[in-house]
Design a protein around this motif. Structure first.
Motif, PDB file in Angstrom:
ATOM      1  N   ARG A   1      29.513  50.590  46.465  1.00 16.18           N
ATOM      2  CA  ARG A   1      29.541  51.480  45.286  1.00 16.18           C
ATOM      3  C   ARG A   1      28.705  52.740  45.490  1.00 16.18           C
ATOM      4  O   ARG A   1      29.165  53.841  45.217  1.00 16.18           O
ATOM      5  CB  ARG A   1      29.042  50.702  44.077  1.00 16.18           C
ATOM      6  N   CYS A   2      27.464  52.585  45.953  1.00 15.16           N
ATOM      7  CA  CYS A   2      26.577  53.752  46.047  1.00 15.16           C
ATOM      8  C   CYS A   2      26.989  54.742  47.129  1.00 15.16           C
ATOM      9  O   CYS A   2      27.138  55.924  46.839  1.00 15.16           O
ATOM     10  CB  CYS A   2      25.138  53.293  46.190  1.00 15.16           C
ATOM     11  N   PRO A   3      27.223  54.276  48.373  1.00 15.98           N
ATOM     12  CA  PRO A   3      27.671  55.242  49.388  1.00 15.98           C
ATOM     13  C   PRO A   3      28.975  55.960  49.001  1.00 15.98           C
ATOM     14  O   PRO A   3      29.208  57.084  49.422  1.00 15.98           O
ATOM     15  CB  PRO A   3      27.877  54.381  50.643  1.00 15.98           C
ATOM     16  N   ALA A   4      29.787  55.317  48.169  1.00 18.65           N
ATOM     17  CA  ALA A   4      31.028  55.959  47.748  1.00 18.65           C
ATOM     18  C   ALA A   4      30.725  57.244  46.983  1.00 18.65           C
ATOM     19  O   ALA A   4      31.536  58.171  46.959  1.00 18.65           O
ATOM     20  CB  ALA A   4      31.855  55.016  46.882  1.00 18.65           C
TER      21      ALA A   4
ATOM     22  N   GLY B   1      29.999  43.179  48.741  1.00 14.14           N
ATOM     23  CA  GLY B   1      30.553  42.623  47.516  1.00 14.14           C
ATOM     24  C   GLY B   1      30.620  43.635  46.393  1.00 14.14           C
ATOM     25  O   GLY B   1      31.330  43.459  45.420  1.00 14.14           O
ATOM     26  N   CYS B   2      29.870  44.733  46.549  1.00 21.01           N
ATOM     27  CA  CYS B   2      29.859  45.763  45.503  1.00 21.01           C
ATOM     28  C   CYS B   2      30.897  46.835  45.819  1.00 21.01           C
ATOM     29  O   CYS B   2      31.006  47.821  45.109  1.00 21.01           O
ATOM     30  CB  CYS B   2      28.489  46.400  45.426  1.00 21.01           C
ATOM     31  N   ASP B   3      31.641  46.631  46.907  1.00 16.88           N
ATOM     32  CA  ASP B   3      32.618  47.610  47.372  1.00 16.88           C
ATOM     33  C   ASP B   3      31.928  48.918  47.776  1.00 16.88           C
ATOM     34  O   ASP B   3      32.499  49.991  47.637  1.00 16.88           O
ATOM     35  CB  ASP B   3      33.677  47.867  46.292  1.00 16.88           C
TER      36      ASP B   3
ATOM     37  N   ALA C   1      22.576  56.642  49.146  1.00 18.26           N
ATOM     38  CA  ALA C   1      22.201  55.558  50.052  1.00 18.26           C
ATOM     39  C   ALA C   1      22.004  54.255  49.293  1.00 18.26           C
ATOM     40  O   ALA C   1      21.486  54.254  48.178  1.00 18.26           O
ATOM     41  CB  ALA C   1      20.918  55.939  50.785  1.00 18.26           C
ATOM     42  N   CYS C   2      22.416  53.165  49.892  1.00 21.33           N
ATOM     43  CA  CYS C   2      22.277  51.829  49.298  1.00 21.33           C
ATOM     44  C   CYS C   2      20.797  51.458  49.206  1.00 21.33           C
ATOM     45  O   CYS C   2      20.042  51.663  50.156  1.00 21.33           O
ATOM     46  CB  CYS C   2      23.015  50.827  50.179  1.00 21.33           C
ATOM     47  N   ILE C   3      20.366  50.925  48.048  1.00 23.37           N
ATOM     48  CA  ILE C   3      18.981  50.464  47.921  1.00 23.37           C
ATOM     49  C   ILE C   3      18.901  48.943  48.064  1.00 23.37           C
ATOM     50  O   ILE C   3      17.856  48.343  47.863  1.00 23.37           O
ATOM     51  CB  ILE C   3      18.307  50.909  46.599  1.00 23.37           C
ATOM     52  N   GLY C   4      20.025  48.336  48.369  1.00 27.77           N
ATOM     53  CA  GLY C   4      19.995  46.901  48.672  1.00 27.77           C
ATOM     54  C   GLY C   4      19.958  45.980  47.476  1.00 27.77           C
ATOM     55  O   GLY C   4      19.442  44.868  47.567  1.00 27.77           O
ATOM     56  N   CYS C   5      20.548  46.388  46.363  1.00 25.75           N
ATOM     57  CA  CYS C   5      20.403  45.589  45.136  1.00 25.75           C
ATOM     58  C   CYS C   5      21.033  44.209  45.255  1.00 25.75           C
ATOM     59  O   CYS C   5      20.712  43.330  44.471  1.00 25.75           O
ATOM     60  CB  CYS C   5      20.951  46.337  43.933  1.00 25.75           C
ATOM     61  N   ARG C   6      21.917  43.996  46.190  1.00 28.71           N
ATOM     62  CA  ARG C   6      22.526  42.666  46.320  1.00 28.71           C
ATOM     63  C   ARG C   6      21.724  41.754  47.255  1.00 28.71           C
ATOM     64  O   ARG C   6      22.105  40.624  47.508  1.00 28.71           O
ATOM     65  CB  ARG C   6      23.988  42.787  46.772  1.00 28.71           C
TER      66      ARG C   6
END
Ligand code: SF4
Ligand code: SF4
Ligand code: SF4
Ligand code: SF4
Ligand code: SF4
Lengths: 262, 367
Positions: free
Chosen positions: A196-199, A192-194, A203-208
């Motif tokens: 954002r971080c890997p872009a 849902g965040c598109d 690395a994704c920290i899982g904020c969603r």
């Protein structure tokens, strides 16, 4: 459209970032003919937290006894309750601790007195039935528009039950987990965040928060991280950040380390 | 078929000229280890010896995300939003990926054509390029290692240039318009082409017969491999979203805050996700991770009747890009009995001694 739809936006303990995100949207102007805002302090000083509404949006985690009462009241007065943001849906980072309340209190406030009864931060769902959730810290504008738009026409929004990796692929990013061995939580985190971080190569920290419906495979991802050299504690710490209240997390991660000497 | 030679020194000029035919896209390095097809400004950035792009070329025709139509609920109207597509060129497509597009054509063009796919397919010029397989490639086993059609031009590498096969009238026109860049193919070139093809076919990791595979997969539903491997799976769907022949999509209606207008969007989907098998009444016909995991294996190895090949074209992406390190090829070879013995070594009277399910190295061995 017939009668106006009554909405309310309520805040518990939070940074008000969720509200701010939405209060600034130009699209809100489109609502004027169809919607009556009963409560939204950021937009309307004459708000009231006790009037009946059709849709109640709640941000923030339940962190005081007073807030427990407030959410119960909101529930009684609302047809549909939507929890908004990481604090309301998952408890937020403030709920990510094993320490007792007294110790936390002392660290932050010392001996100061306050006029409310503090509690350990918890997601709204722990106290009342939540009908729909909008995730993220801060939540996405797109999700809010989609939810509100869909509810306005009397339909029901779909939940996001697939991981960040999907969006990461749709956008053609390189995979930081595969390429750099970074502990990316994309595979277990709700999209849902598109991505954002890997872009940005981060690395994704899982904020969603973790994907629901028991399809967040903490164990399989823990295995991948373990093979990359992470310890059980490191993995747990990372996964807990936005999933402190997930009942499956510990057990699933521990399973991967069973029979392994540390 | 018409054959011409593009001498090495004319390669970049040729790429520059291709821009006259449409926006040029080609493989470039996007990070330390990954390649992807991107729009080309500086032709010197084009990678001629790339392994595989993280996104398959289907992304140009079947968009990862696209708006299908806009609607107005009050007026009960909708308007399709089919893009005005300008011609574009995709340079450097490997044989397996050309087959990947041919597979998508059988789905999206042959019957009930998908308008959105069709407009782009009609405007896309495909220039193929030869390749050397790496450890993940197995197009030879899928019979997709050499493209007979599905390209406008196909460039085969020679020591001093490219042997070009011309596949379509557009291909002819591109050559004719730039005829000064090309030469005739010589006997040495033919020898070099043969030599390249020989080396290439030797470079494949596996040389074996997979024709039983799709039946064995169906027969071996109880094989322990399914549990062991699906257990490791993250259900991230990367194996689907990087696959050149996956074609599933999900749609969503987005209503504006006026409570009246909105649009429908579609995006690539993956059968590794829960909602892929979710139907009315909250039933799910693939309720477990294992069931979803198995589904991909069966789907990819099914028989495409139009082309006479399997849906998997052997590009190796689903293995190379799996973050859990799950090897599709190895797992298929387990089922084939090529990694480890699947059946009891001592065959009892009841079990037929011959029959395709027990074939190890048939082809006449020991018969
Ligand atoms: S970078 Fe993270 S989110 Fe993106 S594909 Fe890799 S694991 Fe998934
Ligand atoms: S990539 Fe992960 S950490 Fe970043 S915004 Fe998305 S969910 Fe949050
Ligand atoms: S890429 Fe690998 S981990 Fe992800 S869904 Fe496919 S098999 Fe599972
Ligand atoms: S069912 Fe799965 S494997 Fe088959 S095309 Fe769809 S996503 Fe790909
Ligand atoms: S299944 Fe795997 S190897 Fe086969 S075409 Fe798809 S990505 Fe390539």
């Amino acid at each position: 459209m017939g009668e106006k739809i009554r909405i309310g936006f309520y805040a518990l303990t939070s940074c008000y970032g969720c509200q701010l995100q939405f209060a600034m949207m130009d699209e809100l102007l489109q609502l004027i003919p169809n919607v009556e805002v009963k409560c939204w302090y950021m937009l309307e000083r004459d708000s009231s937290e006790v009037e009946p509404v059709d849709i109640a949006f709640i941000e923030g985690s339940v962190s005081t006894e007073e807030e427990v009462e407030l959410v119960k009241k909101i529930r009684e007065n609302a047809k549909t309750v939507v929890a908004v943001g990481a604090c309301a849906t998952q408890g937020g980072v403030q709920s990510w601790t094993d320490k007792p309340l007294e110790e936390l209190w002392k660290t932050v406030y010392g001996d100061a007195k306050v006029k409310f009864q503090p509690k350990k931060a918890e997601p709204v769902e722990n106290y009342i039935k939540v009908d729909y959730k909008i995730y993220g810290c801060p939540p996405e504008k797109r999700d809010f528009l989609y939810t509100l738009g869909t509810l306005l026409i009397g339909s029901w929004p779909e939940d996001i039950d697939y991981p960040v990796c999907l969006e990461c692929r749709l956008n053609g990013n390189p995979c930081v987990l595969l390429e750099k061995g970074e502990p990316c939580l994309g595979p277990i985190t709700r999209a849902g965040c598109d991505a954002r971080c890997p872009a940005y190569g981060i690395a994704c920290i899982g904020c969603r928060g973790a994907v629901g419906y028991d399809v967040a495979w903490f164990d399989s991802l823990a295995r991948v991280f373990k093979e990359k050299g992470l310890t059980k504690e490191e993995i747990l710490e990372r996964m807990r950040m936005f999933n402190a209240h997930n009942p499956k997390l510990e057990e699933m991660v521990k399973r991967i380390f069973e029979g392994v000497k540390e | 078929m018409r054959y011409v030679k593009l001498p090495k020194e004319n390669t970049y000029t040729f790429l520059e000229r291709l821009k006259e035919w449409g926006k040029l896209h080609a493989p470039v390095k996007i990070s330390e280890k990954f390649y992807d097809f991107r729009e080309i400004d500086d032709v010197r950035k084009v990678e001629f010896h790339y392994t595989r792009t993280i996104m398959p070329p289907k992304k140009f025709f079947f968009k990862p995300r696209e708006k299908l139509f806009e609607f107005n609920i009050r007026k009960a109207e909708y308007r399709e939003t089919i893009e005005d597509v300008e011609p574009f060129v995709i340079f450097g497509v490997h044989a397996c990926d050309i087959f990947g597009l041919k597979i998508l054509d059988t789905i999206y063009l042959d019957e009930l054509p998908d308008k959105y796919y069709k407009v782009r397919r009609e405007k896309g010029i495909i220039i193929g390029i030869s390749c050397m397989p790496d450890e993940y490639c197995f197009c030879n086993l899928r019979e997709t290692d050499f493209a007979d059609d599905g390209f406008d031009l196909f460039l085969h590498e020679l020591p001093d240039g490219w042997l070009v096969r011309v596949g379509t009238p557009t291909g002819h026109r591109i050559v004719d318009k730039n005829i000064k860049l090309f030469e005739e193919v010589t006997t040495e070139d033919i020898c070099a082409f043969r030599e390249f093809e020989r080396k290439r076919s030797e470079a494949f990791k596996y040389h074996e017969d997979w024709s039983d595979l799709r039946y064995l997969l169906e027969l071996e539903m109880e094989h322990p491999m399914w549990d062991e491997e699906s257990e490791k799976c993250l259900a991230c769907g990367i194996c689907n979203t990087t696959c050149p022949t996956c074609r599933c999509y999900e749609v969503q209606d987005i209503v504006n805050l006026d409570g009246e207008t909105g649009y429908r969007e579609r995006r690539w989907d993956s059968c590794q996700f829960r909602s892929h098998g979710l139907v009315a009444g909250n039933h799910n016909f693939r309720p477990t991770k294992k069931a979803r995991f198995m589904n991909r294996y069966l789907c990819k190895n099914a028989y495409n009747e139009k082309l006479g090949i399997s849906y998997c074209v052997g590009c190796g992406r689903c293995t190379a890009f799996c973050p859990a390190g799950i090897s599709f090829v190895r797992n298929l070879r387990v089922i084939l009995g090529l990694e480890e013995k699947t059946c009891p070594s001592e065959i009892t009277e009841e079990i037929p001694k011959r029959g395709f399910a027990y074939v190890q190295n048939l082809r006449g061995d020991g018969l």
